[in-house]
Scaffold this motif. Structure first.
Motif, PDB file in Angstrom:
ATOM      1  N   SER A   1       0.824  -1.209   0.000  1.00  0.00           N
ATOM      2  CA  SER A   1       0.000   0.000   0.000  1.00  0.00           C
ATOM      3  C   SER A   1       0.860   1.260   0.000  1.00  0.00           C
ATOM      4  N   LEU A   2       2.118   1.107   0.399  1.00  0.00           N
ATOM      5  CA  LEU A   2       3.038   2.243   0.431  1.00  0.00           C
ATOM      6  C   LEU A   2       3.173   2.899  -0.949  1.00  0.00           C
ATOM      7  N   LEU A   3       3.079   2.092  -2.023  1.00  0.00           N
ATOM      8  CA  LEU A   3       3.208   2.655  -3.372  1.00  0.00           C
ATOM      9  C   LEU A   3       2.077   3.642  -3.646  1.00  0.00           C
ATOM     10  N   THR A   4       0.888   3.316  -3.173  1.00  0.00           N
ATOM     11  CA  THR A   4      -0.240   4.230  -3.324  1.00  0.00           C
ATOM     12  C   THR A   4      -0.010   5.500  -2.510  1.00  0.00           C
ATOM     13  N   ALA A   5       0.492   5.323  -1.290  1.00  0.00           N
ATOM     14  CA  ALA A   5       0.787   6.486  -0.439  1.00  0.00           C
ATOM     15  C   ALA A   5       1.807   7.404  -1.110  1.00  0.00           C
ATOM     16  N   VAL A   6       2.799   6.812  -1.777  1.00  0.00           N
ATOM     17  CA  VAL A   6       3.820   7.591  -2.470  1.00  0.00           C
ATOM     18  C   VAL A   6       3.168   8.449  -3.563  1.00  0.00           C
ATOM     19  N   SER A   7       2.293   7.826  -4.345  1.00  0.00           N
ATOM     20  CA  SER A   7       1.635   8.571  -5.423  1.00  0.00           C
ATOM     21  C   SER A   7       0.727   9.671  -4.883  1.00  0.00           C
ATOM     22  N   GLU A   8       0.130   9.422  -3.736  1.00  0.00           N
ATOM     23  CA  GLU A   8      -0.777  10.406  -3.142  1.00  0.00           C
ATOM     24  C   GLU A   8      -0.035  11.454  -2.309  1.00  0.00           C
ATOM     25  N   GLY A   9       1.276  11.281  -2.148  1.00  0.00           N
ATOM     26  CA  GLY A   9       2.053  12.228  -1.347  1.00  0.00           C
ATOM     27  C   GLY A   9       1.687  12.171   0.125  1.00  0.00           C
ATOM     28  N   ARG A  10       1.529  10.963   0.630  1.00  0.00           N
ATOM     29  CA  ARG A  10       1.147  10.780   2.027  1.00  0.00           C
ATOM     30  C   ARG A  10       2.242  10.114   2.836  1.00  0.00           C
ATOM     31  N   SER A  11       2.172  10.329   4.142  1.00  0.00           N
ATOM     32  CA  SER A  11       2.978   9.518   5.051  1.00  0.00           C
ATOM     33  C   SER A  11       2.191   8.241   5.339  1.00  0.00           C
ATOM     34  N   VAL A  12       2.846   7.294   6.015  1.00  0.00           N
ATOM     35  CA  VAL A  12       2.174   6.055   6.385  1.00  0.00           C
ATOM     36  C   VAL A  12       2.457   5.811   7.867  1.00  0.00           C
ATOM     37  N   ASP A  13       1.422   5.437   8.592  1.00  0.00           N
ATOM     38  CA  ASP A  13       1.614   5.115  10.007  1.00  0.00           C
ATOM     39  C   ASP A  13       1.865   3.625  10.166  1.00  0.00           C
TER      40      ASP A  13
ATOM     41  N   LYS B   1       5.955  29.144 -10.575  1.00  0.00           N
ATOM     42  CA  LYS B   1       5.577  28.290  -9.456  1.00  0.00           C
ATOM     43  C   LYS B   1       6.528  27.096  -9.398  1.00  0.00           C
ATOM     44  N   THR B   2       6.764  26.620  -8.195  1.00  0.00           N
ATOM     45  CA  THR B   2       7.610  25.434  -8.043  1.00  0.00           C
ATOM     46  C   THR B   2       6.781  24.179  -8.284  1.00  0.00           C
ATOM     47  N   VAL B   3       7.291  23.333  -9.165  1.00  0.00           N
ATOM     48  CA  VAL B   3       6.598  22.084  -9.488  1.00  0.00           C
ATOM     49  C   VAL B   3       7.512  20.922  -9.149  1.00  0.00           C
ATOM     50  N   ALA B   4       6.991  19.933  -8.413  1.00  0.00           N
ATOM     51  CA  ALA B   4       7.790  18.750  -8.092  1.00  0.00           C
ATOM     52  C   ALA B   4       7.450  17.618  -9.062  1.00  0.00           C
ATOM     53  N   VAL B   5       8.480  16.935  -9.540  1.00  0.00           N
ATOM     54  CA  VAL B   5       8.273  15.766 -10.405  1.00  0.00           C
ATOM     55  C   VAL B   5       8.992  14.578  -9.781  1.00  0.00           C
ATOM     56  N   HIS B   6       8.249  13.494  -9.542  1.00  0.00           N
ATOM     57  CA  HIS B   6       8.799  12.323  -8.863  1.00  0.00           C
ATOM     58  C   HIS B   6       8.898  11.135  -9.813  1.00  0.00           C
ATOM     59  N   ALA B   7      10.061  10.467  -9.804  1.00  0.00           N
ATOM     60  CA  ALA B   7      10.233   9.281 -10.651  1.00  0.00           C
ATOM     61  C   ALA B   7       9.186   8.213 -10.320  1.00  0.00           C
ATOM     62  N   GLY B   8       8.815   8.122  -9.040  1.00  0.00           N
ATOM     63  CA  GLY B   8       7.888   7.077  -8.629  1.00  0.00           C
ATOM     64  C   GLY B   8       6.439   7.527  -8.563  1.00  0.00           C
ATOM     65  N   ALA B   9       6.125   8.667  -9.204  1.00  0.00           N
ATOM     66  CA  ALA B   9       4.775   9.234  -9.063  1.00  0.00           C
ATOM     67  C   ALA B   9       3.675   8.292  -9.546  1.00  0.00           C
ATOM     68  N   TRP B  10       3.999   7.421 -10.494  1.00  0.00           N
ATOM     69  CA  TRP B  10       2.964   6.548 -11.051  1.00  0.00           C
ATOM     70  C   TRP B  10       2.885   5.194 -10.348  1.00  0.00           C
ATOM     71  N   ALA B  11       3.684   5.044  -9.283  1.00  0.00           N
ATOM     72  CA  ALA B  11       3.727   3.746  -8.597  1.00  0.00           C
ATOM     73  C   ALA B  11       2.351   3.292  -8.138  1.00  0.00           C
TER      74      ALA B  11
END
Ligand SMILES: [Zn+2]
Lengths: 159, 472
Positions: free
Chosen positions: B289-301, B430-440
């Motif tokens: 589920s961490l891959l989904t959290a990565v795409s959503e820009g979330r932390s995980v507990d 504006k500052t835009v972030a692009v992540h290699a793993g955004a589509w995970a």
């Protein structure tokens, strides 16, 4: 560090679900257009271009008597999509002269040498390699790290 | 722009260019042995005996000394047995381990980040040894044949072992490396007509695989559990023809208030070679589920997530639940500089294993022809854009236009290099972030959606074929 083999290129699999450059042959499996239970196991040997085509039930392909059948031609076309024409040309040791490598020129250059029919003894091993390939989908993912995958980075280079 | 002299969090790129004492000598001994494997040990020549002796000499002051000396002697006489080959592999791994350690301490200085204590590893489980013996026997056949002597007969010997190992998670690690290695060798057959042998690379894969055939060596036991907040930094993707692995680098903040730590979470899957690029995410996604959290820009507990001494979380979704939004760039700026780095397990110490998360900004980008360099406080750091996977929105162009970067420092071909995981660029002020793993975890990007659909279709065709043909 860089990988030796570039990744395969994506292609549609409906017609030719399996193609590989292995065991000194271009070999693979071609779905029958008329019977969904049937597939053809086709191959062309590197260097000699000796070819074979038969069904998964070991019946010889009617189209492959003395000539590349449509299955073998489809196999060459899909191999070029998956691996790139250069790599297919190199693996099969095809001499294209001044011609651009394409599925068409590769097939023509091979047939021009008058290749002979190979015995279909390879069919069983090709088919079992195909089944092995399919079995990869049945294997469960794992969350144990595989440190050795560090040796297999992605690359933007294409086949 | 961050001033270069500010402590904590700013990388001292100048330190990365410093020479490392003893590194050349260690690598020379490794190379001497690697040349031995090119022509193989079936009928060793005097030059090979010298290469073997050089390897043995390099570990003469270590506990391996006598076993390696004996192995080198037997191998030079063409009479090496399997244990001798394993001893030679061990010597090579130990030498590269020392190179790893020297480079890692150099990196620790450059990042200014604390390194954790070495933990005594829990004893690994031992598994059925017959498959391990079969794998070792194949590797010994390879060493005898040499890279120039490989043919389809020798290489195909791996297929049965790999097929038998893959379904068992305990053998997955060894099976995965053997599978990727064998595919590469098969594509290079016959060895006699090879123009260029990837000498170092194949010796790396050979020696690592040989050590993993020692019962218990491949185990990665958990030494405890992790409870707290996980802040993802980025995703590193690995892929060979029949396997894909995603490794999420993250900062873990323990709930007990102890120091934050650098950790990883990993998911891997065997795959047909026709599932590539963006398509691999759909094989990996359902199991972490961490891959989904990565795409959503979330932390995980995390609650009681098993963790190894090396900082690898042994992920299972039942110990994780989605947390608050967390921007990886905020994590990189604030939490990364003080996060404690884990100590790598002895067997895994190798320069190729070095992948240290760093945050850089205020660099100058230099491009020439094919190569890209960041000048960090005046010191050049090569950027490895080829390692940016096509399975995500990050591109070499975005990296070249960036002003801040989260990346992994690696060591390859004699120098440190930066693998970008994410960048910040400026678009319309504006500052835009692009992540290699955004589509995970999935994507709405047009190109990404199209590639995912193609991969879904490919898998559907194969599953249909498997359903009809596999169970007969
Ligand atoms: Zn046919």
């Amino acid at each position: 560090m860089a990988r030796v083999v570039p990744p395969a290129r994506p292609r549609k699999l409906a017609k030719v679900p399996f193609v590989e450059l292995a065991d000194g042959r271009l070999q693979g499996v071609v779905s029958s257009g008329s019977d969904i239970e049937r597939v053809y196991v086709s191959s062309v040997a590197a260097g000699t271009y000796a070819f074979a085509c038969s069904t998964n039930n070991n019946r010889p392909c009617g189209g492959a008597r003395g000539w590349f059948c449509n299955h073998i031609r489809a196999l060459i076309t899909e191999a070029v999509l998956q691996y790139g024409a250069e790599r297919v040309t190199r693996y099969l040791r095809v001499d294209l002269g001044d011609e651009q490598p394409t599925a068409h020129t590769i097939a023509d250059a091979m047939t021009a040498t008058g290749p002979s029919e190979a015995s279909s003894t390879a069919a069983a091993s090709v088919f079992s390699r195909f089944l092995r390939h399919l079995a990869y989908l049945e294997l469960a993912p794992s969350t144990l790290p595989v440190p050795e995958m560090q040796w297999f980075p992605p690359t933007r280079a294409v086949a | 722009m961050v001033p270069a002299d500010q402590g904590g969090g700013v990388m001292r790129a100048d330190l990365l260019a410093e020479p490392v004492a003893g590194l050349e000598e260690a690598l020379d001994a490794v190379e001497a042995f690697d040349r031995v494997l090119v022509s193989g040990l079936l009928r060793p020549q005097p030059a090979q005996a010298a290469g073997l002796a050089e390897l043995a000499g390099a570990v003469a002051g270590s506990p391996l000394a006598s076993r390696v000396a004996e192995a080198a002697e037997k191998a030079a006489a063409g009479t090496a047995g399997e244990d001798h080959f394993v001893a030679l592999a061990a010597a090579r791994v130990a030498l590269l381990g020392s190179v790893h350690d020297a480079l890692t301490s150099q990196l620790d200085e450059a990042t200014g980040r604390p390194r954790g204590e070495e933990a005594a590893p829990a004893p690994a489980e031992r598994h059925a040894v017959n498959l391990l013996a079969a794998a070792r026997s194949w590797l010994c056949d390879l060493a005898r044949a040499g890279w120039q002597g490989i043919d389809h007969d020798v290489v195909s010997g791996a297929a049965q072992v790999v097929s038998a190992m893959l379904p068992d998670p305990a053998f997955r690690r060894l099976a995965t490396v053997l599978d990727g290695f064998a595919a590469e060798l098969a594509a290079s057959c016959p060895g006699a007509s090879l123009d260029q042998v990837p000498v170092r690379r194949w010796a790396d894969l050979w020696s690592r695989a040989a050590l993993l055939t020692v019962p218990g060596a491949a185990g990665v036991p958990a030494i405890g559990t992790a409870t707290g907040r996980l802040l993802p930094l980025g995703v590193d993707l690995h892929e060979h023809a029949t396997a894909a692995q995603a490794q999420v680098h993250a900062v873990f903040e323990p709930a007990d208030g102890t120091a934050p730590r650098l950790v990883r979470a990993t998911v891997s899957a065997p795959k047909p070679d026709t599932v590539v690029g963006v398509g691999v995410w759909q094989l990996l996604r359902p199991h972490m589920s961490l891959l989904t959290a990565v795409s959503e820009g979330r932390s995980v507990d995390l609650v009681d997530m098993p963790i190894t001494a090396e900082g690898d979380l042994l992920w299972s979704d039942e110990h994780a639940r989605p947390g608050e939004p967390a921007d990886p760039f905020a994590t990189a700026r604030v939490a990364l500089p003080t996060a404690v780095a884990p100590v790598t397990a002895p067997l895994d110490r190798h320069p190729a294993r070095i992948a240290v998360p760093v945050f850089l900004e205020g660099y100058e980008v230099h491009t020439d022809d094919e190569s890209l360099t960041f000048a960090v406080a005046g010191h050049a750091l090569a950027v490895d854009t080829d390692r940016v996977p096509t399975a995500g929105p990050l591109t070499p162009e975005a990296v070249a236009a960036s002003h801040a970067c989260i990346g992994l420092v690696r060591w390859d071909a004699g120098a440190f290099r930066l693998q970008p995981l994410a960048v910040e660029t400026t678009a319309r002020k504006k500052t835009v972030a692009v992540h290699a793993g955004a589509w995970a975890g999935g994507t709405k990007d047009k190109a990404g959606v199209k590639a995912e659909k193609a991969a879904t279709d490919a898998v559907a065709v194969l599953r249909e074929r498997a359903g009809r043909l596999l169970r007969k």
